[in-house]
Scaffold this motif. Structure first.
Motif, PDB file in Angstrom:
ATOM      1  N   TRP A  10       0.831  -1.206   0.000  1.00  0.00           N
ATOM      2  CA  TRP A  10       0.000   0.000   0.000  1.00  0.00           C
ATOM      3  C   TRP A  10       0.866   1.257   0.000  1.00  0.00           C
ATOM      4  CZ3 TRP A  10      -4.554  -0.843  -1.693  1.00  0.00           C
ATOM      5  CH2 TRP A  10      -5.201  -2.044  -1.432  1.00  0.00           C
ATOM      6  N   TRP A  11       1.981   1.230   0.722  1.00  0.00           N
ATOM      7  CA  TRP A  11       2.893   2.381   0.700  1.00  0.00           C
ATOM      8  C   TRP A  11       3.402   2.636  -0.713  1.00  0.00           C
ATOM      9  CZ3 TRP A  11       6.177   0.458   5.391  1.00  0.00           C
ATOM     10  CH2 TRP A  11       5.517   0.733   6.580  1.00  0.00           C
ATOM     11  N   GLU A  12       3.779   1.569  -1.384  1.00  0.00           N
ATOM     12  CA  GLU A  12       4.259   1.691  -2.762  1.00  0.00           C
ATOM     13  C   GLU A  12       3.155   2.231  -3.663  1.00  0.00           C
ATOM     14  OE1 GLU A  12       7.214   1.729  -5.516  1.00  0.00           O
ATOM     15  OE2 GLU A  12       7.425   1.212  -3.398  1.00  0.00           O
ATOM     16  N   SER A  13       1.934   1.750  -3.473  1.00  0.00           N
ATOM     17  CA  SER A  13       0.798   2.231  -4.264  1.00  0.00           C
ATOM     18  C   SER A  13       0.597   3.724  -4.084  1.00  0.00           C
ATOM     19  CB  SER A  13      -0.486   1.506  -3.848  1.00  0.00           C
ATOM     20  OG  SER A  13      -0.368   0.132  -4.044  1.00  0.00           O
ATOM     21  N   ARG A  14       0.722   4.193  -2.851  1.00  0.00           N
ATOM     22  CA  ARG A  14       0.570   5.631  -2.594  1.00  0.00           C
ATOM     23  C   ARG A  14       1.688   6.419  -3.258  1.00  0.00           C
ATOM     24  NH1 ARG A  14      -0.449   5.834   3.691  1.00  0.00           N
ATOM     25  NH2 ARG A  14       1.786   5.706   3.515  1.00  0.00           N
ATOM     26  N   ILE A  42      -9.088  -3.143  -6.066  1.00  0.00           N
ATOM     27  CA  ILE A  42      -9.698  -4.462  -6.274  1.00  0.00           C
ATOM     28  C   ILE A  42      -8.625  -5.462  -6.697  1.00  0.00           C
ATOM     29  CG2 ILE A  42     -11.286  -5.789  -7.724  1.00  0.00           C
ATOM     30  CD1 ILE A  42     -13.074  -3.247  -7.807  1.00  0.00           C
ATOM     31  N   ALA A  43      -7.774  -5.062  -7.633  1.00  0.00           N
ATOM     32  CA  ALA A  43      -6.728  -5.971  -8.118  1.00  0.00           C
ATOM     33  C   ALA A  43      -5.770  -6.363  -6.997  1.00  0.00           C
ATOM     34  CB  ALA A  43      -5.958  -5.318  -9.263  1.00  0.00           C
ATOM     35  N   LEU A  44      -5.351  -5.397  -6.200  1.00  0.00           N
ATOM     36  CA  LEU A  44      -4.394  -5.683  -5.135  1.00  0.00           C
ATOM     37  C   LEU A  44      -5.011  -6.546  -4.034  1.00  0.00           C
ATOM     38  CD1 LEU A  44      -1.569  -5.391  -4.071  1.00  0.00           C
ATOM     39  CD2 LEU A  44      -2.171  -3.154  -3.153  1.00  0.00           C
ATOM     40  N   THR A  45      -6.227  -6.233  -3.611  1.00  0.00           N
ATOM     41  CA  THR A  45      -6.854  -7.046  -2.565  1.00  0.00           C
ATOM     42  C   THR A  45      -7.128  -8.461  -3.060  1.00  0.00           C
ATOM     43  OG1 THR A  45      -9.037  -6.133  -3.097  1.00  0.00           O
ATOM     44  CG2 THR A  45      -7.845  -5.129  -1.243  1.00  0.00           C
ATOM     45  N   CYS A  46      -7.514  -8.605  -4.328  1.00  0.00           N
ATOM     46  CA  CYS A  46      -7.711  -9.963  -4.895  1.00  0.00           C
ATOM     47  C   CYS A  46      -6.390 -10.737  -4.886  1.00  0.00           C
ATOM     48  CB  CYS A  46      -8.244  -9.882  -6.321  1.00  0.00           C
ATOM     49  SG  CYS A  46      -9.996  -9.533  -6.446  1.00  0.00           S
ATOM     50  N   CYS A  47      -5.315 -10.087  -5.251  1.00  0.00           N
ATOM     51  CA  CYS A  47      -4.004 -10.753  -5.252  1.00  0.00           C
ATOM     52  C   CYS A  47      -3.583 -11.159  -3.845  1.00  0.00           C
ATOM     53  CB  CYS A  47      -2.942  -9.854  -5.884  1.00  0.00           C
ATOM     54  SG  CYS A  47      -3.101  -9.711  -7.660  1.00  0.00           S
ATOM     55  N   ILE A  48      -3.826 -10.297  -2.884  1.00  0.00           N
ATOM     56  CA  ILE A  48      -3.495 -10.626  -1.489  1.00  0.00           C
ATOM     57  C   ILE A  48      -4.282 -11.861  -1.059  1.00  0.00           C
ATOM     58  CG2 ILE A  48      -3.725  -9.840   0.914  1.00  0.00           C
ATOM     59  CD1 ILE A  48      -3.201  -6.956  -0.196  1.00  0.00           C
ATOM     60  N   TRP A  49      -5.571 -11.900  -1.376  1.00  0.00           N
ATOM     61  CA  TRP A  49      -6.417 -13.026  -0.986  1.00  0.00           C
ATOM     62  C   TRP A  49      -5.960 -14.325  -1.673  1.00  0.00           C
ATOM     63  CZ3 TRP A  49      -9.349 -14.065   2.903  1.00  0.00           C
ATOM     64  CH2 TRP A  49     -10.261 -15.112   2.854  1.00  0.00           C
ATOM     65  N   LYS A  50      -5.637 -14.232  -2.955  1.00  0.00           N
ATOM     66  CA  LYS A  50      -5.175 -15.434  -3.676  1.00  0.00           C
ATOM     67  C   LYS A  50      -3.860 -15.942  -3.099  1.00  0.00           C
ATOM     68  CE  LYS A  50      -7.456 -14.620  -8.086  1.00  0.00           C
ATOM     69  NZ  LYS A  50      -7.282 -14.326  -9.500  1.00  0.00           N
ATOM     70  N   HIS A  51      -2.974 -15.019  -2.791  1.00  0.00           N
ATOM     71  CA  HIS A  51      -1.689 -15.419  -2.203  1.00  0.00           C
ATOM     72  C   HIS A  51      -1.906 -16.051  -0.831  1.00  0.00           C
ATOM     73  CE1 HIS A  51       2.602 -15.527  -1.806  1.00  0.00           C
ATOM     74  NE2 HIS A  51       2.538 -14.892  -0.638  1.00  0.00           N
ATOM     75  N   ARG A  52      -2.782 -15.470  -0.047  1.00  0.00           N
ATOM     76  CA  ARG A  52      -3.133 -16.037   1.264  1.00  0.00           C
ATOM     77  C   ARG A  52      -3.676 -17.452   1.105  1.00  0.00           C
ATOM     78  NH1 ARG A  52      -8.046 -18.156   3.096  1.00  0.00           N
ATOM     79  NH2 ARG A  52      -8.271 -17.920   5.318  1.00  0.00           N
ATOM     80  N   ASN A  53      -4.560 -17.656   0.137  1.00  0.00           N
ATOM     81  CA  ASN A  53      -5.138 -18.988  -0.082  1.00  0.00           C
ATOM     82  C   ASN A  53      -4.090 -20.002  -0.516  1.00  0.00           C
ATOM     83  OD1 ASN A  53      -7.661 -18.154   0.700  1.00  0.00           O
ATOM     84  ND2 ASN A  53      -8.403 -17.831  -1.389  1.00  0.00           N
ATOM     85  N   ARG A  54      -3.136 -19.593  -1.351  1.00  0.00           N
ATOM     86  CA  ARG A  54      -2.064 -20.504  -1.750  1.00  0.00           C
ATOM     87  C   ARG A  54      -1.219 -20.889  -0.546  1.00  0.00           C
ATOM     88  NH1 ARG A  54      -1.790 -17.087  -6.282  1.00  0.00           N
ATOM     89  NH2 ARG A  54       0.052 -16.062  -5.455  1.00  0.00           N
ATOM     90  N   MET A  55      -0.981 -19.930   0.346  1.00  0.00           N
ATOM     91  CA  MET A  55      -0.193 -20.240   1.551  1.00  0.00           C
ATOM     92  C   MET A  55      -0.968 -21.169   2.491  1.00  0.00           C
ATOM     93  SD  MET A  55       1.439 -16.520   2.372  1.00  0.00           S
ATOM     94  CE  MET A  55       2.498 -17.068   3.705  1.00  0.00           C
ATOM     95  N   VAL A 103       1.083   7.328  -6.846  1.00  0.00           N
ATOM     96  CA  VAL A 103       0.117   8.389  -7.126  1.00  0.00           C
ATOM     97  C   VAL A 103       0.419   9.666  -6.343  1.00  0.00           C
ATOM     98  CG1 VAL A 103      -1.749   6.856  -7.845  1.00  0.00           C
ATOM     99  CG2 VAL A 103      -1.490   7.399  -5.438  1.00  0.00           C
ATOM    100  N   ASN A 104       1.627   9.728  -5.763  1.00  0.00           N
ATOM    101  CA  ASN A 104       2.088  10.927  -5.050  1.00  0.00           C
ATOM    102  C   ASN A 104       1.141  11.374  -3.941  1.00  0.00           C
ATOM    103  OD1 ASN A 104       4.400  11.105  -6.643  1.00  0.00           O
ATOM    104  ND2 ASN A 104       3.244  12.166  -8.248  1.00  0.00           N
ATOM    105  N   VAL A 105       0.800  10.458  -3.062  1.00  0.00           N
ATOM    106  CA  VAL A 105      -0.100  10.771  -1.961  1.00  0.00           C
ATOM    107  C   VAL A 105       0.562  10.375  -0.658  1.00  0.00           C
ATOM    108  CG1 VAL A 105      -2.308  10.163  -0.912  1.00  0.00           C
ATOM    109  CG2 VAL A 105      -2.158  10.485  -3.353  1.00  0.00           C
ATOM    110  N   VAL A 106       0.370  11.191   0.367  1.00  0.00           N
ATOM    111  CA  VAL A 106       0.859  10.856   1.704  1.00  0.00           C
ATOM    112  C   VAL A 106      -0.338  10.843   2.643  1.00  0.00           C
ATOM    113  CG1 VAL A 106       3.162  11.785   1.371  1.00  0.00           C
ATOM    114  CG2 VAL A 106       1.362  13.273   2.219  1.00  0.00           C
ATOM    115  N   GLY A 107      -0.184  10.184   3.749  1.00  0.00           N
ATOM    116  CA  GLY A 107      -1.268  10.117   4.724  1.00  0.00           C
ATOM    117  C   GLY A 107      -1.592   8.675   5.058  1.00  0.00           C
TER     118      GLY A 107
END
Length: 182
Positions: A126-130, A164-177, A133-137
């Motif tokens: 999420w830090w990288e995502s921000r 949506i894409a990032l949360t889906c990837c996190i969930w898929k990775h969690r399921n593989r683990m 797009v040049n956002v802090v907070g």
């Protein structure tokens, strides 16, 4: 100990305020019908009223307008509504789970906020995502507020698609683990 005694005292006071009518018979009352009687029709209408109120939420209307696969949209709806089978949600539904810790860090319970937003191994995404797009907070730990994160200068739909894409990837990775021991 004093808090429990106070709670018992308050409960006893509440009981004393109740009026018990010995002459009247106890009976069930269905709140979904104005007469208090349960019918299949009244249950159907009750459920439809609740679904209508829920479907009028702009979040879900906006979710379905984003051009992503419907599988991803359904996932996002389930995440925002807290309907994903995270280990904490399974435990709330009385499903036995041997290990309730987050598969990414093994140090916190696996709930939606930790798994998707605050885990030490997920937060850098999420830090990288921000930074892109040049956002802090700070981000919210609430999925709906996180989804609607205000990014000036960027079309909200782009952020929401990325979310949506990032949360889906996190969930898929969690399921593989969890299920494949990867």
């Amino acid at each position: 100990m004093e808090a429990e005694i106070d709670a018992v005292a308050k409960f006893m006071e509440d009981l004393q305020r109740l009026t018990i009518h010995v002459q009247q018979q106890d009976m069930w009352s269905w709140e979904g019908d104005s007469c208090g009687r349960y019918t299949v029709r009244s249950a159907y209408e009750f459920l439809n009223r609740n679904l209508l109120l829920e479907s009028q939420d702009e979040t879900f209307k906006a979710l379905w307008e984003i051009k992503v696969p419907s599988k991803a949209t359904i996932f996002a709806c389930r995440l925002i509504r807290e309907r994903l089978p995270t280990k904490n949600n399974l435990r709330k539904r009385n499903v036995e789970t041997n290990d309730v810790t987050c598969p990414f860090c093994r140090s916190h319970d696996q709930d939606k906020a930790h798994l998707f937003f605050t885990c030490a191994n997920i937060l850098p995404l999420w830090w990288e995502s921000r930074s892109w797009v040049n956002v802090v907070g700070a981000f919210s730990e609430n999925p709906k507020q996180h989804y609607y994160y205000n990014i000036s200068g960027l079309r909200p739909q782009r952020w929401q698609t990325w979310w949506i894409a990032l949360t889906c990837c996190i969930w898929k990775h969690r399921n593989r683990m969890v299920f494949l021991n990867e």
